[in-house]
Design an enzyme around this catalytic site. Sequence first.
Site, PDB file in Angstrom:
ATOM      1  N   ASP A  70       0.809  -1.233   0.140  1.00 57.07           N
ATOM      2  CA  ASP A  70       0.114   0.135  -0.013  1.00 57.07           C
ATOM      3  C   ASP A  70       0.953   1.184  -0.059  1.00 57.07           C
ATOM      4  OD1 ASP A  70      -1.624   2.068   0.504  1.00 57.07           O
ATOM      5  OD2 ASP A  70      -2.485   1.262   2.415  1.00 57.07           O
ATOM      6  N   SER A 149       1.930  11.737 -16.583  1.00 59.81           N
ATOM      7  CA  SER A 149       0.887  12.171 -17.461  1.00 59.81           C
ATOM      8  C   SER A 149       0.724  13.253 -18.010  1.00 59.81           C
ATOM      9  CB  SER A 149      -0.499  11.919 -16.465  1.00 59.81           C
ATOM     10  OG  SER A 149      -1.617  12.092 -17.171  1.00 59.81           O
ATOM     11  N   TYR A 162      -7.506  14.012 -10.539  1.00 55.68           N
ATOM     12  CA  TYR A 162      -6.316  13.276 -10.914  1.00 55.68           C
ATOM     13  C   TYR A 162      -5.208  14.124 -11.652  1.00 55.68           C
ATOM     14  CZ  TYR A 162      -4.045  10.454 -14.402  1.00 55.68           C
ATOM     15  OH  TYR A 162      -2.880   9.532 -15.127  1.00 55.68           O
ATOM     16  N   LYS A 166      -1.380  14.601 -10.246  1.00 53.09           N
ATOM     17  CA  LYS A 166      -0.208  14.459 -11.297  1.00 53.09           C
ATOM     18  C   LYS A 166       0.548  15.762 -11.269  1.00 53.09           C
ATOM     19  CE  LYS A 166      -0.605  10.175 -12.458  1.00 53.09           C
ATOM     20  NZ  LYS A 166       0.377   9.248 -12.002  1.00 53.09           N
TER      21      LYS A 166
END
Length: 267
Positions: A70, A149, A162, A166
């Site tokens: 994790d 990304s 998201y 990033k």
Amino acid sequence: MTGDDVRGGRLDGKVVIVTGAGNGIGAGFATALAAEGASVAVVDIDGGAAEQVVSAIRERGGRGLAVPVDVTDRASVRAMVSAVLAEFGDIDVLFNNAGILLKEPYLSTTERQWQKVLDVNGLGVLLCTQEVARHFIARGRGKVINTCSTSSRSPSAHFAAYAASKAAVLSLTHSSARALAPYGITVNGIGPGIIQTDLWSQMHRDETGSARAADSLAALDDYTPTILLGRVGTPGDVAPTAIFLASDDSDYITGQLIMVDGGIVLQ
């Protein structure tokens, strides 16, 4: 090795950790790195998925180790690092690739969604880098590669959490490069574009949890007009850059983001 196995040698003798390597881009990284001679720790929260990737690596004559972790829990990350060192004796490269993708209209994004995405995608990079860097510092060298990304440069309204995560990874890439350079450690980012992976299917599931493949493919097609090269990417499109960044060829590069996106973001 079978007759179908093609093996290079650019990473012979290197030990590489790839987080989030149970599927998608991470699995593509892991298998490509192993094919170039690296011993690869396939690290994922889904231990079963990691084992499957390792089985594929071993079938092709490579060396792999599956480690469940994790990335948002420091004790789990420390245990992972210890397991890799116990198996392979060293670590040369860390790929911070673990991440989750949430598509949600901007005004509908909740605090819980925000925190989960930022924890996995952002905090996970910090914790893994810190713990592996302790080993790198002791040995006087090492490489960290972060999956950033295109969203780190060109965010979408439906991927607010998201994109923010990033952007945090890109910022961590820069700050880590500055902090760790005195110890002989390089830190770089790789920026995949629209890549066809399981993450897309996970965004399009019905009430039973079954993936609606047609919806996933339609969502990918929606992005094609934004890609200069006219198609979505595959993990295989990104893997060669991953190999370059893990190899000695990139020793004089640090603090950089290399986009592998078919021309979505022009820098």
